[in-house]
Scaffold this motif. Structure first.
Motif, short mmCIF file in Angstrom:
data_model
loop_
_atom_site.label_atom_id
_atom_site.label_comp_id
_atom_site.label_asym_id
_atom_site.label_seq_id
_atom_site.Cartn_x
_atom_site.Cartn_y
_atom_site.Cartn_z
N LYS A 7 -16.48 6.25 73.45
CA LYS A 7 -17.39 5.81 72.39
C LYS A 7 -17.35 4.29 72.26
O LYS A 7 -16.26 3.70 72.24
CB LYS A 7 -17.02 6.50 71.07
CG LYS A 7 -17.89 6.11 69.89
CD LYS A 7 -17.25 5.06 69.03
CE LYS A 7 -18.19 4.50 67.99
NZ LYS A 7 -17.54 3.49 67.13
N GLY A 149 -20.48 4.40 60.01
CA GLY A 149 -19.31 4.52 60.89
C GLY A 149 -19.23 5.86 61.59
O GLY A 149 -18.25 6.15 62.29
N ASP A 152 -18.07 7.56 65.47
CA ASP A 152 -16.73 8.04 65.86
C ASP A 152 -16.68 9.56 65.74
O ASP A 152 -16.10 10.25 66.59
CB ASP A 152 -15.65 7.46 64.91
CG ASP A 152 -15.58 5.94 64.93
OD1 ASP A 152 -15.90 5.36 65.98
OD2 ASP A 152 -15.22 5.34 63.89
N LYS A 207 -11.61 0.74 58.35
CA LYS A 207 -12.84 1.31 58.92
C LYS A 207 -12.80 1.42 60.44
O LYS A 207 -13.80 1.78 61.06
CB LYS A 207 -14.05 0.51 58.46
CG LYS A 207 -14.12 -0.88 59.06
CD LYS A 207 -15.53 -1.44 58.92
CE LYS A 207 -15.58 -2.81 59.58
NZ LYS A 207 -16.90 -3.31 59.79
#
Ligand code: ADP
Ligand code: ASP
Ligand code: MG
Length: 401
Positions: A7, A149, A152, A207
């Motif tokens: 990723k 975010g 992920d 984060k």
């Protein structure tokens, strides 16, 4: 051939030069393995989309999620095209094409299912799949987003569903650090962390990994590696607690400015009232975090202070105001300029004095504590937002990190 999920976050795909760098990393790995690459939007793009939504004050979920997820569409196109140009047989896929099925909680959708057979058949025909992170589709066929975010989480979900050999999360730092290296340059890279510690770190503001991605990895016992897309070396491994050789008393300090404080004063001190207040908020999906209750001086009424995410503060106020008579409070005050500071460590479970050191350090720096909450491996305090950096640095030093 094994399957590897890689990723790359926004800063790793911020421009064409960086996307070409990603293509090179992917092509090296593709010599040995089948690859699913999950990418985010180019750095800053999702923020820009969020601002457009604010500009028109839109509360239209379907449209908002279309706008928010658009950045990822661009990056999968760019990366897949560049991969093809260097001879890699690549297929770009949006979330709905897999499909990645989610619930309908727009902007914080949870993944319900991933069609494994379909993606496996794609993998038979292509060397690399370039998948858009952060997006899915609900049962009604509408596009959803997984929360900021969330790429992920896409990566971990796909790696878990397909039982990938590895899930590597490439980013702009070399791994998970003892605190945000952008605030404390002396922060140290951690080589191994337990899922539980990473979960507490993410959910209290670090984060570097989306909280739900850590939850999912833990549930599926999937080892995660957080590493740099710029420098080739081992990053931080997030593993089962059993695999830790040494349990640090404190492994990290995290902070979150995404907190708002709500204080209700002069509420009747009688059974069932907290249940009423927090039941009301829970029914509207508002996540209450820290709670402090105290009896006021007259001994008849009480005060309650609690925190909610910044995004939910206006809605929280509205709910409390609409139910003023039922709750029967005197005054309602809110403060968005607060910050939550947390210290986290597996070894804390069997060690005393950790909290005392935290309170003493803050006291020595004249920082007032507004609320406290704890878990077995975490202590969090709420403070005035303007002391965030001072507090993080002082605690980092106090625990010798
Ligand atoms: P990406 O775009 O790759 O997803 P993010 O910006 O979401 O990257 O996450 C990486 C950032 O997380 C780092 O640049 C750093 O500022 C921040 N961060 C906060 N706490 C930590 C920590 N404990 N360790 C590493 N990075 C952290
Ligand atoms: N592009 C999305 C965001 O900025 C998802 C992600 O980067 O993980 O929040
Ligand atoms: Mg991220």
């Amino acid at each position: 051939m094994s399957l590897i999920v890689m990723k790359f976050g926004g800063t790793s795909v911020a421009d064409i030069k960086k996307i070409k760098n990603v293509a090179n990393i992917v092509s090296q790995e593709a010599q040995k393995n089948k690859i699913i690459v999950v990418v985010s939007a180019m750095a800053g793009v999702t923020n820009k989309m969020e601002n457009y939504i604010k500009d028109i004050n839109s509360d239209h979920n379907l449209e908002n999620d279309l706008i928010l997820t658009s950045g990822e569409n661009v990056t999968i196109g760019l990366l897949s095209a560049i991969l093809k140009d260097i001879g890699i047989h690549s297929l770009p896929l949006l979330g709905w094409q897999v499909p990645i099925l989610t619930d309908s909680e727009h902007q914080k959708a949870k993944i319900l299912n991933i069609d494994k057979n379909r993606i496996n058949s794609f993998l038979e025909n292509y060397d690399v799949i370039v998948l858009a992170g952060f997006q899915g589709i609900n049962l009604d066929g509408h596009i959803t987003s997984l929360g900021r975010g969330g790429s992920d989480t896409t990566a971990v979900a796909i790696a878990s569903a397909l039982k990938a050999e590895r899930c590597d999360i490439y980013t702009d730092v070399e791994g998970v650090y003892s605190t945000d290296p952008n605030i404390v340059p002396q922060a140290k890279k951690i080589s191994k962390l337990a899922y539980e510690e990473m979960l507490e770190m993410s959910s209290t503001g670090a984060k570097v990994l989306h909280t739900r991605s850590v939850e999912l990895a833990m549930k599926n016992n999937l080892t995660l590696q957080v590493l740099s897309s710029m420098i080739k070396k081992n990053g931080t491994f997030i593993v089962d607690e059993q695999k830790l050789i040494e349990k640090e008393i404190v492994s990290g300090v995290s902070y979150s400015k995404n907190e708002s404080k709500v204080s209700l004063s002069g509420i009747p001190d009688k059974p069932g009232l907290s249940a009423k207040i927090f039941g009301l908020l829970a029914s509207k999906n508002i996540n209450v975090d820290m709670i402090v209750q105290n009896i006021s001086q007259d001994g008849i009424s009480a005060n309650i202070t609690f925190t909610v995410p910044n995004n939910d503060i206006n809605f929280t106020k509205k709910i409390l105001e609409n139910n003023k008579n039922e709750i029967n409070y005197n005054s309602l005050k809110t403060d968005e300029k607060v910050s939550k500071i947390s210290v986290i460590g597996m070894g804390m479970m069997s060690q005393t004095g950790v909290a005392q050191k935290m309170f003493k350090t803050l006291g020595n720096n004249s920082i007032n504590i507004l609320a406290i909450s704890t878990s077995e491996i975490k202590i969090s305090v709420l403070i005035d937002e303007k002391y965030t950096n001072v507090a993080v640095k002082a605690l980092h030093e106090a625990y010798n990190l």
